[in-house]
Design a protein around this motif. Structure first.
Motif, mmCIF file in Angstrom:
data_model
loop_
_atom_site.group_PDB
_atom_site.id
_atom_site.type_symbol
_atom_site.label_atom_id
_atom_site.label_comp_id
_atom_site.label_asym_id
_atom_site.label_seq_id
_atom_site.Cartn_x
_atom_site.Cartn_y
_atom_site.Cartn_z
ATOM 1 N N ARG A 52 -2.905 0.983 -8.715
ATOM 2 C CA ARG A 52 -2.009 0.549 -7.772
ATOM 3 C C ARG A 52 -2.211 -0.797 -7.079
ATOM 4 O O ARG A 52 -1.593 -1.427 -6.525
ATOM 5 N N ALA A 58 0.425 5.881 -11.666
ATOM 6 C CA ALA A 58 0.623 4.656 -10.896
ATOM 7 C C ALA A 58 1.449 4.004 -11.303
ATOM 8 O O ALA A 58 2.077 3.096 -10.567
ATOM 9 N N ARG A 59 2.116 4.217 -12.827
ATOM 10 C CA ARG A 59 3.036 2.925 -13.241
ATOM 11 C C ARG A 59 4.186 3.733 -13.831
ATOM 12 O O ARG A 59 5.091 2.981 -14.153
ATOM 13 N N ARG A 76 1.924 -5.723 -10.403
ATOM 14 C CA ARG A 76 2.814 -5.264 -11.202
ATOM 15 C C ARG A 76 3.519 -6.296 -12.167
ATOM 16 O O ARG A 76 4.056 -6.023 -13.081
#
Length: 292
Positions: free
Chosen positions: A178, A112-113, A182
């Motif tokens: 997700r 995801a990151r 962010r």
């Protein structure tokens, strides 16, 4: 007059008789369907209090003779008291939960990151493993674990959990991560945090619903896993609850139905307790990951 005002007026309007009848009928059908679904469980609970010779003579839910004899006999009917098998299952389930939460959350954070080569390909391959039935994998797994001398130990049932073996939980946590902003990662990175500190201090605490969902499903699936435990555990001292319940049927096919039903009810108690304890997080975890 706006549509919002019309909706408010409809909500304030008293229910009409036809609406009440439809609502009553709908709830009655739901209750009836629920009773049909629960009938096998209710019948097993009732049969656990009947003498074995009356279980199939009296198909009703209310026994003419009720006693706890099946529970006392079933608890000590096998080579060990039934609590021995409960503890074996609990040990494997707890280790499986720890392994899945640790490894699957790390793998999910990476997908995801973190950016790395062929990320989409590896993610697709990971999802593809969900479609592989366990019966296809059991033979190569058995050969591998046999060469490692792990047969008749809990290692084949536990070690894969620490290697992100269950792709379903990786996918569930990826979907949840997700959905996290962010901006939190970027703010932590400005403070000098690396991926491990971001994961441990920011992402992991926010993933509590997804972690709880994974823990509940892992416990239920591990506790009920009969096939793998039957294959890898050959020593009766290491039997778990599902394999021990199978032992109530002898080689001639004769079954002690009363004690079997009684111990089956005992085996269901931890599942219901664990599910009820994590129900709130389970609902939130599934809803926030976009799964249906």
């Amino acid at each position: 007059m706006t549509s919002e005002t019309l909706r408010v007026r409809r909500a304030d309007r008293p229910a009409q008789p036809d609406d009440r009848i439809r609502r009553f009928t709908r709830h009655l059908l739901i209750i009836g369907f629920g009773l049909v679904m629960l009938y096998p469980l209710l019948w097993m609970v009732s049969s656990s209090f009947k003498p074995t010779e009356l279980i199939f003579r009296e198909p009703g839910l209310f026994p003419s003779e009720a006693s706890f004899r099946n529970y006392t006999e079933g608890w000590g009917a096998l080579a060990h008291p039934f609590e021995h098998y409960l503890l074996n299952s609990a040990l494997i389930a707890v280790l499986a939960i720890v392994g899945n939460l640790l490894s699957c959350s790390l793998a999910a954070y990476a997908f995801a990151r973190v950016e790395f080569p062929l990320k989409k390909l590896w993610f697709a391959l990971m999802l593809g493993t969900i479609m592989l039935p366990v019966h296809v994998l059991i033979v190569p797994q058995y050969v591998l674990f046999s060469k490692l001398d792990w047969i008749n130990t809990i290692l084949p049932l536990v070690v894969p959990k620490f290697l992100a073996h269950d792709a379903f939980f990786v996918f569930l946590m990826v979907q949840f991560i997700r959905g996290l902003p962010r901006e939190l990662d970027e703010a932590a990175r400005l403070d000098g945090c690396g991926h491990f500190r971001i994961f441990g201090r920011i992402v992991l605490p926010l993933c509590l619903p997804a972690l709880a969902t994974s823990a509940v499903f892992t416990f239920i699936w591990t506790w009920n896993d009969f096939f793998s435990q039957l294959i890898f555990l050959t020593d009766p001292d290491k039997y778990t609850v599902p394999v021990a319940l199978r032992s109530f049927m002898d080689a001639q096919g004769q079954t002690s139905w009363g004690p079997l039903f009684a111990m089956s009810i005992v085996a269901l108690v931890p599942i219901f307790g664990f599910f009820l304890a994590g129900q709130r997080y389970l609902t939130r975890g599934i809803a926030t990951t976009g799964l249906k």
